[in-house]
Design an enzyme around this catalytic site. Structure first.
Site, short mmCIF file in Angstrom:
data_model
loop_
_atom_site.label_atom_id
_atom_site.label_comp_id
_atom_site.label_asym_id
_atom_site.label_seq_id
_atom_site.Cartn_x
_atom_site.Cartn_y
_atom_site.Cartn_z
N GLY A 14 23.03 -29.69 20.81
CA GLY A 14 23.67 -30.73 20.00
C GLY A 14 23.01 -30.88 18.65
O GLY A 14 23.68 -30.96 17.61
N GLY A 29 20.95 -33.14 23.32
CA GLY A 29 20.06 -32.02 23.61
C GLY A 29 19.84 -31.08 22.44
O GLY A 29 20.25 -31.33 21.30
N LYS A 81 31.44 -17.05 32.64
CA LYS A 81 30.38 -16.09 32.30
C LYS A 81 28.99 -16.70 32.45
O LYS A 81 28.02 -15.98 32.62
CB LYS A 81 30.59 -15.53 30.90
CG LYS A 81 30.68 -16.55 29.77
CD LYS A 81 29.44 -16.65 28.97
CE LYS A 81 29.66 -17.54 27.76
NZ LYS A 81 28.49 -17.83 26.99
N ALA A 130 20.25 -22.50 21.16
CA ALA A 130 20.11 -23.48 20.07
C ALA A 130 19.03 -23.09 19.06
O ALA A 130 19.27 -23.11 17.84
CB ALA A 130 19.81 -24.85 20.67
#
Length: 549
Positions: free
Chosen positions: A308, A305, A493, A442
Protein backbone atom coordinates in the site's frame (compact mmCIF):
# COMPACT_ATOMS: atom_id res chain seq x y z
CA UNK A 1 -14.44 9.79 -13.19
CA UNK A 2 -14.53 12.50 -15.91
CA UNK A 3 -14.51 10.06 -18.81
CA UNK A 4 -17.51 8.38 -17.22
CA UNK A 5 -19.21 11.79 -16.93
CA UNK A 6 -18.95 12.11 -20.70
CA UNK A 7 -20.14 8.54 -21.21
CA UNK A 8 -23.19 8.95 -18.97
CA UNK A 9 -24.00 12.36 -20.40
CA UNK A 10 -24.30 10.75 -23.85
CA UNK A 11 -27.21 8.65 -22.57
CA UNK A 12 -30.66 9.98 -23.50
CA UNK A 13 -32.80 7.04 -22.34
CA UNK A 14 -32.51 4.63 -19.42
CA UNK A 15 -34.17 1.23 -19.93
CA UNK A 16 -34.78 -0.59 -16.64
CA UNK A 17 -35.86 -4.14 -15.89
CA UNK A 18 -38.38 -4.54 -13.05
CA UNK A 19 -38.14 -7.74 -11.00
CA UNK A 20 -34.77 -8.04 -9.31
CA UNK A 21 -33.78 -4.59 -10.58
CA UNK A 22 -36.17 -1.71 -10.00
CA UNK A 23 -38.21 -3.88 -7.60
CA UNK A 24 -36.86 -5.38 -4.38
CA UNK A 25 -37.52 -9.02 -3.34
CA UNK A 26 -40.94 -7.94 -2.02
CA UNK A 27 -41.78 -6.55 -5.50
CA UNK A 28 -41.78 -2.98 -4.24
CA UNK A 29 -39.69 -0.14 -5.73
CA UNK A 30 -36.71 0.79 -3.55
CA UNK A 31 -36.88 3.95 -1.47
CA UNK A 32 -36.26 7.03 -3.60
CA UNK A 33 -36.85 5.32 -6.96
CA UNK A 34 -39.77 7.45 -8.17
CA UNK A 35 -38.14 10.66 -6.95
CA UNK A 36 -34.91 9.77 -8.78
CA UNK A 37 -36.81 9.01 -12.01
CA UNK A 38 -38.71 12.32 -11.78
CA UNK A 39 -35.46 14.26 -11.29
CA UNK A 40 -33.81 12.44 -14.22
CA UNK A 41 -36.73 13.20 -16.55
CA UNK A 42 -36.76 16.80 -15.34
CA UNK A 43 -33.05 17.07 -16.21
CA UNK A 44 -33.85 16.03 -19.78
CA UNK A 45 -33.52 12.24 -19.70
CA UNK A 46 -36.10 9.62 -20.75
CA UNK A 47 -37.05 6.52 -18.77
CA UNK A 48 -38.56 3.28 -20.05
CA UNK A 49 -39.58 0.07 -18.32
CA UNK A 50 -38.25 -3.08 -20.07
CA UNK A 51 -39.80 -6.08 -18.36
CA UNK A 52 -41.14 -9.58 -18.76
CA UNK A 53 -44.39 -8.42 -17.14
CA UNK A 54 -47.39 -7.24 -19.16
CA UNK A 55 -48.51 -3.62 -18.86
CA UNK A 56 -51.31 -4.43 -16.39
CA UNK A 57 -48.98 -6.37 -14.10
CA UNK A 58 -46.33 -3.62 -14.27
CA UNK A 59 -48.96 -1.02 -13.53
CA UNK A 60 -49.91 -2.93 -10.36
CA UNK A 61 -46.38 -2.91 -8.90
CA UNK A 62 -45.52 0.64 -10.00
CA UNK A 63 -48.36 2.52 -8.36
CA UNK A 64 -47.25 6.13 -8.16
CA UNK A 65 -45.58 6.06 -11.58
CA UNK A 66 -47.84 6.82 -14.58
CA UNK A 67 -46.36 4.21 -16.92
CA UNK A 68 -49.33 4.49 -19.30
CA UNK A 69 -47.86 7.82 -20.40
CA UNK A 70 -44.28 6.53 -20.55
CA UNK A 71 -42.50 4.48 -23.22
CA UNK A 72 -42.04 0.83 -22.33
CA UNK A 73 -41.14 -2.67 -23.48
CA UNK A 74 -43.32 -5.42 -22.04
CA UNK A 75 -43.45 -9.21 -22.12
CA UNK A 76 -39.73 -9.33 -23.01
CA UNK A 77 -40.26 -7.29 -26.18
CA UNK A 78 -43.50 -8.88 -27.35
CA UNK A 79 -45.42 -5.68 -26.67
CA UNK A 80 -43.96 -2.19 -27.11
CA UNK A 81 -45.66 1.06 -26.07
CA UNK A 82 -44.65 4.49 -27.35
CA UNK A 83 -44.17 7.73 -25.45
CA UNK A 84 -47.89 8.51 -25.47
CA UNK A 85 -48.99 4.95 -24.78
CA UNK A 86 -49.52 4.07 -28.47
CA UNK A 87 -49.01 0.40 -29.41
CA UNK A 88 -45.84 -0.05 -31.50
CA UNK A 89 -45.64 -3.84 -31.40
CA UNK A 90 -47.94 -6.68 -30.37
CA UNK A 91 -46.79 -10.20 -31.30
CA UNK A 92 -48.67 -13.46 -30.70
CA UNK A 93 -47.74 -17.13 -30.59
CA UNK A 94 -48.94 -19.66 -33.23
CA UNK A 95 -51.96 -21.72 -32.18
CA UNK A 96 -50.32 -25.07 -32.99
CA UNK A 97 -47.51 -24.27 -30.53
CA UNK A 98 -50.04 -23.38 -27.84
CA UNK A 99 -51.76 -26.73 -28.32
CA UNK A 100 -48.40 -28.54 -28.28
CA UNK A 101 -47.49 -26.90 -24.98
CA UNK A 102 -50.90 -27.81 -23.53
CA UNK A 103 -50.15 -31.48 -24.26
CA UNK A 104 -46.70 -31.10 -22.72
CA UNK A 105 -48.28 -29.48 -19.66
CA UNK A 106 -50.84 -32.30 -19.43
CA UNK A 107 -48.08 -34.91 -19.13
CA UNK A 108 -45.90 -32.83 -16.79
CA UNK A 109 -48.47 -31.24 -14.51
CA UNK A 110 -46.88 -32.96 -11.51
CA UNK A 111 -43.75 -30.77 -11.89
CA UNK A 112 -44.80 -27.64 -13.81
CA UNK A 113 -47.72 -25.35 -14.65
CA UNK A 114 -48.29 -23.42 -17.87
CA UNK A 115 -49.75 -19.92 -18.02
CA UNK A 116 -51.06 -17.91 -20.99
CA UNK A 117 -50.74 -14.11 -21.18
CA UNK A 118 -53.15 -12.42 -23.59
CA UNK A 119 -52.99 -8.67 -23.26
CA UNK A 120 -53.48 -7.93 -19.56
CA UNK A 121 -55.35 -11.22 -18.93
CA UNK A 122 -53.74 -14.40 -17.58
CA UNK A 123 -55.05 -17.97 -17.99
CA UNK A 124 -54.09 -21.34 -16.47
CA UNK A 125 -55.26 -24.86 -17.20
CA UNK A 126 -55.90 -25.83 -13.58
CA UNK A 127 -55.90 -23.37 -10.68
CA UNK A 128 -55.34 -26.21 -8.20
CA UNK A 129 -51.86 -27.02 -9.55
CA UNK A 130 -48.97 -26.17 -7.24
CA UNK A 131 -47.51 -23.43 -9.46
CA UNK A 132 -50.64 -22.25 -11.27
CA UNK A 133 -51.05 -19.24 -8.99
CA UNK A 134 -47.34 -18.64 -8.35
CA UNK A 135 -47.07 -15.45 -10.43
CA UNK A 136 -50.23 -14.05 -8.84
CA UNK A 137 -49.25 -14.82 -5.25
CA UNK A 138 -45.54 -14.06 -5.38
CA UNK A 139 -45.15 -11.46 -8.15
CA UNK A 140 -48.52 -9.74 -7.72
CA UNK A 141 -49.57 -10.59 -11.30
CA UNK A 142 -53.31 -10.57 -12.16
CA UNK A 143 -55.36 -13.46 -10.73
CA UNK A 144 -55.42 -16.01 -13.59
CA UNK A 145 -58.61 -17.31 -15.18
CA UNK A 146 -58.98 -21.09 -15.47
CA UNK A 147 -59.48 -22.37 -19.03
CA UNK A 148 -62.94 -23.90 -19.22
CA UNK A 149 -62.69 -27.66 -18.80
CA UNK A 150 -58.91 -27.48 -18.34
CA UNK A 151 -57.00 -30.71 -18.80
CA UNK A 152 -60.22 -32.71 -18.36
CA UNK A 153 -61.15 -31.64 -21.92
CA UNK A 154 -59.48 -33.26 -24.91
CA UNK A 155 -59.43 -29.98 -26.87
CA UNK A 156 -59.73 -27.18 -24.27
CA UNK A 157 -60.83 -23.69 -25.48
CA UNK A 158 -57.51 -21.97 -24.80
CA UNK A 159 -57.04 -18.28 -25.67
CA UNK A 160 -55.91 -17.79 -29.29
CA UNK A 161 -54.19 -14.39 -29.25
CA UNK A 162 -51.54 -15.25 -26.69
CA UNK A 163 -48.58 -12.86 -26.44
CA UNK A 164 -46.55 -15.06 -24.11
CA UNK A 165 -46.63 -18.43 -22.39
CA UNK A 166 -44.93 -19.15 -19.10
CA UNK A 167 -43.77 -22.48 -17.73
CA UNK A 168 -43.45 -22.37 -13.95
CA UNK A 169 -41.80 -24.98 -11.74
CA UNK A 170 -39.69 -25.42 -8.62
CA UNK A 171 -36.13 -24.05 -9.12
CA UNK A 172 -34.72 -27.52 -8.37
CA UNK A 173 -36.64 -28.90 -11.36
CA UNK A 174 -35.53 -26.19 -13.80
CA UNK A 175 -32.55 -28.17 -15.14
CA UNK A 176 -34.99 -30.93 -16.15
CA UNK A 177 -37.85 -28.75 -17.39
CA UNK A 178 -35.86 -26.19 -19.39
CA UNK A 179 -34.37 -28.59 -22.00
CA UNK A 180 -37.80 -30.14 -22.55
CA UNK A 181 -39.38 -26.73 -23.13
CA UNK A 182 -36.54 -25.87 -25.51
CA UNK A 183 -37.27 -29.00 -27.55
CA UNK A 184 -40.99 -28.22 -27.66
CA UNK A 185 -40.57 -24.65 -28.92
CA UNK A 186 -37.61 -25.25 -31.25
CA UNK A 187 -38.23 -23.49 -34.58
CA UNK A 188 -41.56 -22.06 -33.43
CA UNK A 189 -40.75 -19.60 -30.65
CA UNK A 190 -38.05 -17.98 -28.52
CA UNK A 191 -37.64 -18.64 -24.82
CA UNK A 192 -35.73 -17.16 -21.88
CA UNK A 193 -35.51 -17.89 -18.17
CA UNK A 194 -36.71 -14.73 -16.43
CA UNK A 195 -36.81 -16.06 -12.86
CA UNK A 196 -35.39 -19.10 -11.04
CA UNK A 197 -38.91 -20.55 -11.34
CA UNK A 198 -40.05 -19.28 -14.73
CA UNK A 199 -39.44 -19.76 -18.46
CA UNK A 200 -40.99 -17.21 -20.83
CA UNK A 201 -42.02 -18.40 -24.32
CA UNK A 202 -42.40 -15.69 -27.00
CA UNK A 203 -42.68 -15.22 -30.76
CA UNK A 204 -39.47 -16.04 -32.72
CA UNK A 205 -36.80 -13.34 -32.56
CA UNK A 206 -38.40 -11.73 -29.53
CA UNK A 207 -36.26 -10.34 -26.74
CA UNK A 208 -35.91 -7.08 -24.87
CA UNK A 209 -33.24 -5.82 -27.27
CA UNK A 210 -35.55 -6.22 -30.28
CA UNK A 211 -38.38 -4.44 -28.46
CA UNK A 212 -36.08 -1.68 -27.26
CA UNK A 213 -34.82 -1.13 -30.82
CA UNK A 214 -38.40 -0.55 -32.04
CA UNK A 215 -39.04 1.85 -29.17
CA UNK A 216 -35.85 3.85 -29.74
CA UNK A 217 -36.56 4.09 -33.46
CA UNK A 218 -39.99 5.55 -32.70
CA UNK A 219 -38.37 8.06 -30.33
CA UNK A 220 -35.71 9.05 -32.86
CA UNK A 221 -32.91 7.56 -30.72
CA UNK A 222 -30.33 4.80 -31.13
CA UNK A 223 -28.78 2.11 -28.97
CA UNK A 224 -25.68 4.33 -28.75
CA UNK A 225 -27.77 6.81 -26.75
CA UNK A 226 -29.21 4.23 -24.37
CA UNK A 227 -28.26 2.82 -20.97
CA UNK A 228 -29.87 -0.38 -19.67
CA UNK A 229 -29.87 -2.15 -16.31
CA UNK A 230 -31.01 -5.67 -15.44
CA UNK A 231 -30.34 -8.77 -13.40
CA UNK A 232 -31.44 -11.92 -15.24
CA UNK A 233 -30.84 -13.97 -18.39
CA UNK A 234 -33.74 -12.31 -20.21
CA UNK A 235 -31.79 -9.02 -19.98
CA UNK A 236 -28.68 -10.33 -21.76
CA UNK A 237 -29.48 -9.26 -25.34
CA UNK A 238 -30.58 -5.83 -24.16
CA UNK A 239 -27.39 -5.28 -22.15
CA UNK A 240 -25.22 -6.44 -25.04
CA UNK A 241 -26.89 -3.96 -27.42
CA UNK A 242 -26.76 -0.64 -25.55
CA UNK A 243 -23.98 1.93 -25.11
CA UNK A 244 -23.86 1.61 -21.31
CA UNK A 245 -24.77 -1.76 -19.74
CA UNK A 246 -25.27 -2.09 -15.97
CA UNK A 247 -25.93 -5.19 -13.89
CA UNK A 248 -27.42 -5.25 -10.42
CA UNK A 249 -25.26 -6.56 -7.60
CA UNK A 250 -27.80 -9.38 -7.21
CA UNK A 251 -27.65 -10.28 -10.93
CA UNK A 252 -26.77 -13.73 -12.26
CA UNK A 253 -23.17 -14.27 -13.32
CA UNK A 254 -23.89 -14.14 -17.08
CA UNK A 255 -25.55 -10.74 -16.75
CA UNK A 256 -22.64 -9.29 -14.80
CA UNK A 257 -20.21 -10.67 -17.37
CA UNK A 258 -21.72 -8.67 -20.26
CA UNK A 259 -22.11 -5.42 -18.31
CA UNK A 260 -19.79 -2.42 -18.10
CA UNK A 261 -20.72 -1.61 -14.50
CA UNK A 262 -22.06 -3.61 -11.56
CA UNK A 263 -24.32 -1.58 -9.31
CA UNK A 264 -25.40 -2.25 -5.68
CA UNK A 265 -28.08 -4.88 -5.02
CA UNK A 266 -31.82 -4.24 -5.02
CA UNK A 267 -31.78 -4.69 -1.23
CA UNK A 268 -29.09 -2.06 -0.63
CA UNK A 269 -29.75 1.51 0.46
CA UNK A 270 -29.59 3.25 -1.91
CA UNK A 271 -30.45 0.47 -4.37
CA UNK A 272 -28.56 -0.05 -7.62
CA UNK A 273 -31.19 1.56 -9.86
CA UNK A 274 -31.37 4.65 -7.64
CA UNK A 275 -27.56 4.99 -7.73
CA UNK A 276 -27.53 4.70 -11.51
CA UNK A 277 -30.36 7.20 -12.08
CA UNK A 278 -28.69 9.71 -9.78
CA UNK A 279 -25.39 9.31 -11.66
CA UNK A 280 -27.15 9.83 -15.01
CA UNK A 281 -28.94 12.90 -13.64
CA UNK A 282 -25.71 14.42 -12.33
CA UNK A 283 -23.99 13.79 -15.67
CA UNK A 284 -26.84 15.52 -17.53
CA UNK A 285 -26.69 18.51 -15.20
CA UNK A 286 -22.92 18.79 -15.61
CA UNK A 287 -23.36 18.60 -19.38
CA UNK A 288 -25.68 21.62 -19.29
CA UNK A 289 -23.03 23.74 -17.54
CA UNK A 290 -20.66 25.49 -19.98
CA UNK A 291 -17.10 24.31 -19.33
CA UNK A 292 -14.22 26.20 -20.87
CA UNK A 293 -11.49 24.33 -19.00
CA UNK A 294 -11.40 20.60 -18.33
CA UNK A 295 -11.09 19.83 -14.63
CA UNK A 296 -8.08 17.85 -13.56
CA UNK A 297 -8.61 14.36 -12.21
CA UNK A 298 -8.28 13.83 -8.48
CA UNK A 299 -6.72 10.58 -7.19
CA UNK A 300 -7.05 9.04 -3.73
CA UNK A 301 -5.24 6.02 -2.33
CA UNK A 302 -6.33 3.60 0.41
CA UNK A 303 -3.17 1.87 1.56
CA UNK A 304 -2.44 -0.99 3.91
CA UNK A 305 0.99 -2.52 4.51
CA UNK A 306 4.20 -2.35 2.47
CA UNK A 307 2.50 -2.72 -0.90
CA UNK A 308 0.00 0.00 0.00
CA UNK A 309 2.77 2.44 0.89
CA UNK A 310 4.72 1.41 -2.21
CA UNK A 311 1.72 2.14 -4.44
CA UNK A 312 1.22 5.52 -2.76
CA UNK A 313 4.88 6.36 -3.43
CA UNK A 314 4.65 5.35 -7.11
CA UNK A 315 1.38 7.19 -7.73
CA UNK A 316 2.53 10.28 -5.83
CA UNK A 317 5.65 10.52 -7.99
CA UNK A 318 3.55 10.26 -11.16
CA UNK A 319 1.14 12.99 -10.08
CA UNK A 320 3.98 15.49 -9.70
CA UNK A 321 4.53 15.67 -13.47
CA UNK A 322 1.29 14.55 -15.15
CA UNK A 323 -0.84 17.51 -16.27
CA UNK A 324 -4.05 15.51 -16.49
CA UNK A 325 -4.14 15.00 -12.70
CA UNK A 326 -4.22 17.12 -9.56
CA UNK A 327 -0.86 17.09 -7.85
CA UNK A 328 -1.98 16.29 -4.28
CA UNK A 329 -2.53 12.66 -3.23
CA UNK A 330 -4.64 12.02 -0.12
CA UNK A 331 -3.76 8.60 1.31
CA UNK A 332 -5.86 6.72 3.84
CA UNK A 333 -3.89 4.57 6.29
CA UNK A 334 -5.40 2.50 9.13
CA UNK A 335 -3.05 3.78 11.85
CA UNK A 336 -2.94 7.24 13.45
CA UNK A 337 0.72 6.64 14.24
CA UNK A 338 1.51 5.89 10.57
CA UNK A 339 -0.43 8.94 9.36
CA UNK A 340 1.42 11.20 11.79
CA UNK A 341 4.81 9.82 10.77
CA UNK A 342 4.11 10.28 7.05
CA UNK A 343 2.84 13.83 7.46
CA UNK A 344 5.64 14.95 9.81
CA UNK A 345 8.66 13.09 8.39
CA UNK A 346 7.71 11.95 4.89
CA UNK A 347 8.60 8.34 5.81
CA UNK A 348 6.69 5.16 6.65
CA UNK A 349 9.58 3.39 8.37
CA UNK A 350 7.46 0.45 9.49
CA UNK A 351 6.38 -0.61 6.01
CA UNK A 352 8.92 0.98 3.65
CA UNK A 353 12.04 1.83 5.67
CA UNK A 354 14.52 4.30 4.23
CA UNK A 355 12.36 5.42 1.31
CA UNK A 356 10.90 8.92 1.39
CA UNK A 357 7.37 9.50 0.13
CA UNK A 358 6.78 12.35 -2.36
CA UNK A 359 5.95 15.78 -0.94
CA UNK A 360 2.41 15.67 -2.39
CA UNK A 361 1.36 12.67 -0.26
CA UNK A 362 -0.88 13.57 2.68
CA UNK A 363 -2.00 10.79 5.04
CA UNK A 364 -5.31 10.58 6.91
CA UNK A 365 -7.18 7.98 8.95
CA UNK A 366 -10.52 9.28 7.69
CA UNK A 367 -11.47 7.42 4.47
CA UNK A 368 -14.30 9.84 3.64
CA UNK A 369 -11.84 12.76 3.81
CA UNK A 370 -9.45 10.92 1.50
CA UNK A 371 -12.21 10.06 -1.00
CA UNK A 372 -13.72 13.55 -1.19
CA UNK A 373 -14.25 14.55 -4.86
CA UNK A 374 -11.83 11.83 -6.03
CA UNK A 375 -12.21 10.56 -9.62
CA UNK A 376 -9.91 7.57 -9.08
CA UNK A 377 -10.04 5.51 -5.87
CA UNK A 378 -7.05 3.16 -5.58
CA UNK A 379 -7.55 0.32 -3.09
CA UNK A 380 -4.70 -1.69 -1.58
CA UNK A 381 -6.50 -3.21 1.39
CA UNK A 382 -7.43 -6.66 2.63
CA UNK A 383 -10.19 -8.57 4.45
CA UNK A 384 -11.73 -6.78 7.41
CA UNK A 385 -10.05 -3.48 6.52
CA UNK A 386 -11.63 -3.61 3.05
CA UNK A 387 -15.03 -4.34 4.61
CA UNK A 388 -14.60 -1.40 7.00
CA UNK A 389 -13.62 0.90 4.14
CA UNK A 390 -16.66 -0.08 2.05
CA UNK A 391 -18.96 0.44 5.02
CA UNK A 392 -17.64 3.97 5.63
CA UNK A 393 -17.41 5.00 1.97
CA UNK A 394 -20.79 3.74 0.79
CA UNK A 395 -22.79 6.69 -0.48
CA UNK A 396 -19.87 9.07 0.23
CA UNK A 397 -17.93 8.80 -3.03
CA UNK A 398 -18.30 10.69 -6.29
CA UNK A 399 -20.91 8.74 -8.29
CA UNK A 400 -18.90 8.98 -11.52
CA UNK A 401 -15.62 7.82 -9.94
CA UNK A 402 -13.76 4.63 -10.89
CA UNK A 403 -12.26 2.21 -8.37
CA UNK A 404 -8.91 0.51 -8.99
CA UNK A 405 -8.26 -2.64 -6.93
CA UNK A 406 -4.57 -3.52 -6.51
CA UNK A 407 -4.80 -6.18 -3.80
CA UNK A 408 -5.47 -9.85 -4.46
CA UNK A 409 -8.39 -10.64 -2.16
CA UNK A 410 -11.41 -12.91 -1.93
CA UNK A 411 -14.36 -11.65 0.09
CA UNK A 412 -17.18 -13.60 1.83
CA UNK A 413 -20.20 -14.22 -0.37
CA UNK A 414 -23.70 -15.47 0.41
CA UNK A 415 -23.81 -16.92 -3.13
CA UNK A 416 -21.42 -19.74 -2.12
CA UNK A 417 -18.84 -18.79 -4.74
CA UNK A 418 -15.69 -16.70 -4.87
CA UNK A 419 -16.22 -12.96 -4.68
CA UNK A 420 -13.22 -11.11 -6.02
CA UNK A 421 -12.12 -7.77 -4.64
CA UNK A 422 -13.19 -5.76 -7.69
CA UNK A 423 -16.72 -7.21 -7.65
CA UNK A 424 -16.98 -6.56 -3.91
CA UNK A 425 -15.83 -2.94 -4.26
CA UNK A 426 -18.00 -2.32 -7.33
CA UNK A 427 -21.14 -3.68 -5.67
CA UNK A 428 -20.44 -1.92 -2.37
CA UNK A 429 -19.86 1.53 -3.87
CA UNK A 430 -21.91 1.33 -7.07
CA UNK A 431 -18.85 2.20 -9.16
CA UNK A 432 -17.07 0.51 -12.07
CA UNK A 433 -13.89 -1.22 -10.90
CA UNK A 434 -10.64 -1.87 -12.73
CA UNK A 435 -7.82 -4.09 -11.42
CA UNK A 436 -4.03 -3.88 -11.58
CA UNK A 437 -2.22 -7.13 -10.81
CA UNK A 438 1.29 -8.51 -11.35
CA UNK A 439 4.45 -9.90 -9.81
CA UNK A 440 5.20 -6.89 -7.65
CA UNK A 441 7.26 -6.91 -4.44
CA UNK A 442 6.73 -3.60 -2.67
CA UNK A 443 10.34 -2.82 -1.78
CA UNK A 444 11.65 -3.63 -5.28
CA UNK A 445 9.00 -1.49 -6.97
CA UNK A 446 9.57 1.38 -4.55
CA UNK A 447 13.33 1.28 -5.22
CA UNK A 448 12.72 1.54 -8.96
CA UNK A 449 13.67 -2.03 -9.94
CA UNK A 450 11.90 -3.18 -13.09
CA UNK A 451 8.51 -4.83 -12.64
CA UNK A 452 5.42 -5.42 -14.75
CA UNK A 453 1.69 -5.61 -14.13
CA UNK A 454 -1.56 -6.16 -16.00
CA UNK A 455 -4.41 -3.68 -16.01
CA UNK A 456 -7.93 -5.11 -16.36
CA UNK A 457 -10.43 -2.44 -17.43
CA UNK A 458 -13.58 -2.64 -19.61
CA UNK A 459 -13.74 1.05 -20.55
CA UNK A 460 -11.02 1.94 -23.10
CA UNK A 461 -11.10 5.64 -22.16
CA UNK A 462 -10.60 4.87 -18.48
CA UNK A 463 -7.88 2.39 -19.43
CA UNK A 464 -6.05 5.16 -21.29
CA UNK A 465 -6.11 7.35 -18.17
CA UNK A 466 -4.90 4.53 -15.90
CA UNK A 467 -2.06 3.60 -18.24
CA UNK A 468 -0.87 7.21 -18.19
CA UNK A 469 -0.88 7.14 -14.38
CA UNK A 470 0.79 3.76 -13.81
CA UNK A 471 2.90 2.89 -16.87
CA UNK A 472 6.59 3.85 -16.48
CA UNK A 473 9.92 2.74 -17.98
CA UNK A 474 10.59 0.67 -14.84
CA UNK A 475 6.94 -0.41 -14.31
CA UNK A 476 5.51 -1.83 -17.51
CA UNK A 477 1.72 -2.09 -17.61
CA UNK A 478 -0.33 -3.79 -20.31
CA UNK A 479 -4.09 -3.30 -20.50
CA UNK A 480 -6.64 -6.06 -21.10
CA UNK A 481 -10.40 -5.48 -21.44
CA UNK A 482 -11.47 -8.36 -19.16
CA UNK A 483 -10.75 -7.43 -15.51
CA UNK A 484 -12.18 -10.57 -13.93
CA UNK A 485 -9.78 -12.76 -15.94
CA UNK A 486 -6.87 -10.59 -14.78
CA UNK A 487 -7.99 -10.87 -11.17
CA UNK A 488 -8.78 -14.59 -11.43
CA UNK A 489 -5.31 -15.55 -12.66
CA UNK A 490 -3.64 -13.15 -10.21
CA UNK A 491 -5.27 -14.97 -7.31
CA UNK A 492 -4.65 -18.46 -8.70
CA UNK A 493 -0.97 -17.87 -9.50
CA UNK A 494 -0.33 -16.90 -5.89
CA UNK A 495 -1.24 -20.48 -4.95
CA UNK A 496 1.29 -21.80 -7.46
CA UNK A 497 3.90 -19.38 -6.11
CA UNK A 498 3.42 -20.80 -2.61
CA UNK A 499 3.85 -24.35 -3.96
CA UNK A 500 7.05 -23.30 -5.73
CA UNK A 501 8.27 -21.84 -2.44
CA UNK A 502 7.60 -25.17 -0.73
CA UNK A 503 9.93 -26.79 -3.28
CA UNK A 504 12.72 -24.43 -2.25
CA UNK A 505 12.06 -24.95 1.44
CA UNK A 506 11.98 -28.74 1.11
CA UNK A 507 15.08 -28.69 -1.16
CA UNK A 508 13.25 -30.69 -3.82
CA UNK A 509 15.35 -29.28 -6.66
CA UNK A 510 14.82 -27.07 -9.68
CA UNK A 511 13.26 -29.81 -11.83
CA UNK A 512 10.43 -30.35 -9.37
CA UNK A 513 9.94 -26.60 -9.04
CA UNK A 514 9.79 -26.22 -12.85
CA UNK A 515 7.20 -29.02 -13.02
CA UNK A 516 5.12 -27.37 -10.28
CA UNK A 517 5.09 -24.09 -12.23
CA UNK A 518 4.21 -25.71 -15.57
CA UNK A 519 1.53 -28.00 -14.14
CA UNK A 520 0.23 -25.11 -12.09
CA UNK A 521 -0.28 -23.05 -15.24
CA UNK A 522 -2.19 -25.94 -16.80
CA UNK A 523 -4.39 -26.27 -13.70
CA UNK A 524 -5.04 -22.51 -13.68
CA UNK A 525 -6.30 -22.68 -17.25
CA UNK A 526 -8.49 -25.71 -16.45
CA UNK A 527 -9.92 -24.04 -13.34
CA UNK A 528 -10.79 -20.89 -15.25
CA UNK A 529 -12.36 -22.85 -18.10
CA UNK A 530 -14.42 -24.99 -15.72
CA UNK A 531 -15.69 -22.40 -13.25
CA UNK A 532 -15.41 -19.11 -15.13
CA UNK A 533 -15.79 -20.03 -18.84
CA UNK A 534 -16.97 -16.54 -19.80
CA UNK A 535 -13.84 -15.01 -18.22
CA UNK A 536 -11.14 -17.55 -19.07
CA UNK A 537 -8.43 -15.99 -21.23
CA UNK A 538 -5.21 -17.48 -22.60
CA UNK A 539 -3.90 -13.95 -23.04
CA UNK A 540 -4.38 -13.12 -19.36
CA UNK A 541 -2.72 -16.41 -18.34
CA UNK A 542 0.60 -15.50 -19.97
CA UNK A 543 0.57 -11.84 -18.89
CA UNK A 544 2.03 -10.42 -15.67
CA UNK A 545 -1.21 -11.21 -13.82
CA UNK A 546 -0.68 -14.90 -14.62
CA UNK A 547 2.79 -16.42 -14.88
CA UNK A 548 4.69 -14.31 -12.36
CA UNK A 549 5.66 -14.55 -8.66
Amino acid sequence: MITNDALLASVKLLASDLDGTLLNPDHVPATGTFEAIAEYVSAGGSFAVCTGRDLGSARGVLKGLDIDKMPGVYLNGTTVKGKGGELLRNLTLPLDLLKKMVEWGRSHRDVASILFVEGDSHYVMDRSEEYALFMHKHLLDPDPIEVKGGYATADPPIPTKVNMMRVICHPDKMDIVKPQVADCVAGSAAYAQSLPTTIDIMAPGTNKAAGLHILLEALGLSMAECCAIGDSENDLEMLQSVRVACAMGNAVKKTKAVSHFVMPKNTDQPAGVVCLIRSLTEALKLKSIPQTVHSKLRVACFSVGSWGTGVARQVGQSLLHLKRFEESLPVWVPSTETAKAINETGFDERHLPGLRLPRNVRATVDPVEAAKDADLLIFVAFGEQMEELMSKLKGKVKPTATAVVMSKILMPSAEKQLKFGSAYVSESLGLPAAVLMGGTLAADVARGHFAEATLGCKDPKVSEVLLELFNKPNFAVKSLSFPLAVELFAVLKSIIAVAAGFCDGLEMGHNTKAAIIRLGAVEMAKFANRFYPEHQSKEALVEACGLTD
